[in-house]
Design a protein around this motif. Structure first.
Motif, PDB file in Angstrom:
ATOM      1  N   ILE A  27       6.138   3.269   1.440  1.00  0.00           N
ATOM      2  CA  ILE A  27       7.271   4.064   0.941  1.00  0.00           C
ATOM      3  C   ILE A  27       8.401   4.087   1.968  1.00  0.00           C
ATOM      4  CG2 ILE A  27       8.007   6.375   0.239  1.00  0.00           C
ATOM      5  CD1 ILE A  27       5.160   6.878  -0.780  1.00  0.00           C
ATOM      6  N   ASP A  75       8.182   3.897  13.944  1.00  0.00           N
ATOM      7  CA  ASP A  75       6.788   3.766  13.495  1.00  0.00           C
ATOM      8  C   ASP A  75       5.898   3.586  14.720  1.00  0.00           C
ATOM      9  OD1 ASP A  75       5.699   2.846  10.399  1.00  0.00           O
ATOM     10  OD2 ASP A  75       4.310   2.615  12.085  1.00  0.00           O
ATOM     11  N   THR A 101       1.435   1.190  -2.898  1.00  0.00           N
ATOM     12  CA  THR A 101       1.675   0.911  -1.470  1.00  0.00           C
ATOM     13  C   THR A 101       0.361   0.443  -0.847  1.00  0.00           C
ATOM     14  OG1 THR A 101       1.018   3.121  -0.763  1.00  0.00           O
ATOM     15  CG2 THR A 101       3.360   2.803  -1.249  1.00  0.00           C
ATOM     16  N   SER A 142       6.105   0.375   6.863  1.00  0.00           N
ATOM     17  CA  SER A 142       5.270  -0.023   5.725  1.00  0.00           C
ATOM     18  C   SER A 142       5.575   0.858   4.512  1.00  0.00           C
ATOM     19  CB  SER A 142       3.790   0.135   6.147  1.00  0.00           C
ATOM     20  OG  SER A 142       2.931   0.049   5.037  1.00  0.00           O
ATOM     21  N   ARG A 160      -5.664   0.880  -0.345  1.00  0.00           N
ATOM     22  CA  ARG A 160      -6.870   1.295   0.406  1.00  0.00           C
ATOM     23  C   ARG A 160      -7.580   2.415  -0.357  1.00  0.00           C
ATOM     24  NH1 ARG A 160      -3.163   0.838   4.717  1.00  0.00           N
ATOM     25  NH2 ARG A 160      -2.830   3.088   4.865  1.00  0.00           N
TER      26      ARG A 160
END
Ligand code: ADP
Length: 257
Positions: A14, A33, A188, A12, A193
């Motif tokens: 960067i 990840d 991002t 996800s 968020r």
């Protein structure tokens, strides 16, 4: 010879953009990840862009056993020329209200993860005799604590900047460079968020928060993930071979040392 890099948190944000930029420059990517769907999606995206096959690995960066497995496996099969420790979490909240569990989690991923992965990567590089490069994603919050509602994140990122220097100092004798990048207000999912949380904490709209971020950035726009990715690519390139222990600010002037 194709060079190989493992990028953590590349499922996800960067990290995904670092993967795309490095793949465009001919690197073979191992997308690592904790989120398998994200990792798989990034790897598939890379494959469709330049036809080269890339890999993904499920990795919790705070798990030394698994980090070692990934580093050793990649080093043995593909060679390990570089490692980017980019996985991170943030939970925006007031210092007075921050539960210790949140502090523990932030430090575990953002700082212990950099230690664990850096050690696994460096051990594997030394084993195969690779004069590799390591880049850690820090933050402008790793240089200044004047950041609202992110005390545990600030602590973790200051740690990353210091750890980067200590690693650089000790790994220099093996020809391994270690640097960090310090992004600012990057567009991002994490920042989306944060903007929502900050809007709630301040009692203003997310749009107003976005404007505050822009006003806080002398170059007067939000940062794009590629702005960070391009600098990471430079730090992994031969042009940067004499740079080590550095924390490179990439934030449109939002923070100046
Ligand atoms: P950023 O703005 O830093 O790019 P994102 O939330 O978009 O933030 O991306 C962070 C990435 O780090 C995500 O893909 C997430 O799954 C990954 N990540 C979070 N915790 C871990 C962990 N413990 N191990 C590996 N990857 C992790």
């Amino acid at each position: 010879m194709t060079k190989t890099v493992v990028i953590t948190g590349a499922g996800s944000g960067i990290g995904r953009h670092i993967a795309i930029v490095l793949a465009q420059r001919g690197w073979q990517i191992v997308v690592a990840d904790i989120n398998e769907d994200g990792a798989r999606a990034t790897a598939a995206d890379l494959d469709s862009r330049n036809g080269q096959l890339h890999e993904h690995a499920i990795l919790d960066v705070s798990d030394p056993h698994k980090a070692r497995q990934v580093a050793d496996d990649v080093a043995s099969r593909l060679g390990l020329d570089a490692w980017v420790s980019n996985a991170g979490v943030s939970y925006m909240q007031r210092f007075l209200d921050t539960p210790i569990e949140s502090y523990d989690k932030t430090l575990e991923v953002n700082l212990k993860g950099v230690f664990v992965c850096g050690q696994a990567a460096a051990r594997a590089m030394v084993r195969i005799g690779a004069k590799g490069a390591i880049v850690n994603t820090a933050s402008m919050a790793g240089k200044q604590g004047r950041v609202p509602y992110l005390a545990d994140y600030v602590a973790s990122k200051f740690g990353v900047v210091g750890l980067t220097q200590a690693m650089a100092f000790e790994l220099a004798e093996y020809g391994i460079t270690v640097n960090s990048v310090c992004p600012g207000y990057v567009v991002t999912p994490m920042q989306e968020r944060e903007m929502t949380w900050e809007a709630q904490l301040r009692g203003i709209t997310p749009d107003k928060v976005r404007q505050l971020y822009i006003n806080d950035t002398p170059l007067r726009k939000l940062e794009q993930p590629d702005d960070v990715a391009n600098v990471v690519a430079f730090l992994l390139s031969d042009d940067a071979r004499f740079i080590t222990g550095e924390a490179v600010a990439v934030n449109g002037g939002a923070y100046m040392d």
